[in-house]
Scaffold this active site. Structure first.
Site, PDB file in Angstrom:
ATOM      1  N   ARG A  49       0.836  -1.205   0.000  1.00 12.25           N
ATOM      2  CA  ARG A  49       0.000   0.000   0.000  1.00 12.25           C
ATOM      3  C   ARG A  49       0.866   1.248   0.000  1.00 12.25           C
ATOM      4  NH1 ARG A  49      -2.944   2.613   4.658  1.00 12.25           N
ATOM      5  NH2 ARG A  49      -4.594   3.874   3.737  1.00 12.25           N
ATOM      6  N   HIS A 107       0.633   4.139  -2.831  1.00 14.70           N
ATOM      7  CA  HIS A 107       0.379   5.539  -2.503  1.00 14.70           C
ATOM      8  C   HIS A 107       1.541   6.434  -2.935  1.00 14.70           C
ATOM      9  CE1 HIS A 107      -3.080   5.241   0.642  1.00 14.70           C
ATOM     10  NE2 HIS A 107      -3.241   4.385  -0.344  1.00 14.70           N
ATOM     11  N   ASN A 124      -2.972   8.895   3.843  1.00 12.80           N
ATOM     12  CA  ASN A 124      -1.720   8.333   4.363  1.00 12.80           C
ATOM     13  C   ASN A 124      -1.636   8.316   5.890  1.00 12.80           C
ATOM     14  OD1 ASN A 124      -0.623   7.710   1.860  1.00 12.80           O
ATOM     15  ND2 ASN A 124       0.278   9.744   1.602  1.00 12.80           N
ATOM     16  N   HIS A 170      -6.242  -6.066  -2.259  1.00 12.17           N
ATOM     17  CA  HIS A 170      -7.114  -6.004  -1.086  1.00 12.17           C
ATOM     18  C   HIS A 170      -7.428  -7.395  -0.539  1.00 12.17           C
ATOM     19  CE1 HIS A 170      -8.810  -1.673  -1.880  1.00 12.17           C
ATOM     20  NE2 HIS A 170      -7.547  -1.694  -1.485  1.00 12.17           N
TER      21      HIS A 170
END
Length: 324
Positions: free
Chosen positions: A56, A60, A89, A187
């Site tokens: 992740r 990002h 974040n 996910h």
């Protein structure tokens, strides 16, 4: 000759024609990739959930100013707020894991391996170490000098995004609908705090107190309300994004979407477009090996978004701050 062919394929497949290269550090820091892999293999099994955290972080990072480790920069005295302080974040964690890997790389080869490459390699190795897919990580990224909270808030896909918004965000980074579906598949090992999705989907849909998003399976929603997300702004309770299969990188996430059990609006949105729904069904009809292969190709593509190479940016000595 084969190495030359692979290099050209990698360069041509990038939306930015980035000049990254497999084994970029083979001469300047030959042990670099093994140092990363060894550290990940040594520590990831103590906390396998880190794999989701680290991939992740990579995602990002790449969605704001490209894959340049701008997500790692701390704010400075009197400076503007940075990416890691942005809403999407705030739940990103374990920056220290990257810092520890970087310190080992600096000890071996000072000023050679970028923080951007460190994130990309760590994310891949963490997924592999926990039973997920392998993908190639060409290296040669350089680190950015700028990090802005406002850009992160505006550009990182949100859990409440509908399909049109998701498609637009991904397209702006050179990623297509297939990439959107495949990258969302991460996910399968994800978790989320209730505060990220429940207020709007379970407790106050469309501003109606107690209303539930009708696109969510009613039994699933009722279970979440009764056993997990009972109050507003619950930032402590954690929910699995792929219940019963969170520790396994598999196709279960997509099966849940067809049952209207996507946790985020952005997950369920993948079933609201004919093209993305067809891709979901194709993946489910295929093998796990095929999913791993396709996911890896999209990760390679994502890892080359707007990268800085050559003389752009710098090689940070410490990932949390630019060189003085």
């Amino acid at each position: 000759m084969m190495g030359f062919i692979i290099f050209n394929l990698l360069a041509s497949s990038s939306p930015t024609k980035a000049q990254l290269q497999l084994g970029f550090y083979s001469k300047s820091c030959p042990k670099a990739e093994k140092i990363v892999q060894d550290f990940v293999n040594k520590h990831i099994h103590n906390a396998p959930s880190l794999a989701a955290t680290l991939i992740r972080m990579h995602f990002h990072d790449c969605f704001v100013r490209g894959c340049d480790a701008s997500i790692l920069l701390n704010s400075t005295s009197g400076g503007k707020a940075v990416e890691r302080e942005s809403v999407p974040n705030l739940s990103v964690r374990r920056y220290d894991f990257i810092d520890r890997v970087k310190s080992l790389l600096e000890a071996e080869c000072p000023g050679i391996v970028s923080c951007a490459d460190t994130i990309a390699l760590v994310a891949r190795d963490a997924i592999v170490a926990t039973g997920g897919p392998f993908w190639r990580v060409p290296t040669g990224r350089r680190d950015g000098l700028i990090s802005l909270l406002s850009e992160a808030n505006a550009q990182i896909p949100a859990p409440f995004d509908n399909f049109t918004t998701l498609e637009t965000r991904f397209a702006s980074k050179g990623l297509d609908i297939k990439d959107l579906v495949l990258l969302s598949g991460a996910h399968t090992i994800g978790i989320a705090h209730c505060s990220v999705f429940a207020d709007d989907r379970l407790l106050n849909f469309s501003g109606v107190l107690g209303a539930v998003d009708p696109s969510m399976d009613s039994e699933y929603a009722a279970n979440l309300k009764a056993n997990k997300c009972k109050t507003f702004n619950d930032s402590r309770t954690i929910v699995e994004m792929d219940p019963g299969s969170r520790k396994k990188f598999d196709l279960s996430y997509y099966s849940l979407l067809l049952k209207r059990r996507g946790l985020f609006e952005s997950d369920q949105a993948l079933t609201t477009n004919a093209t993305s729904l067809a891709i979901v069904n194709q993946l489910l009809q295929g093998s796990l090996e095929n999913f791993f292969k396709e996911f890896g190709l999209s990760m390679e593509k994502m890892g080359q978004i707007e990268v800085k190479t050559g003389t752009q940016g710098e090689i940070r000595k410490h990932c949390a701050r630019v060189n003085s």
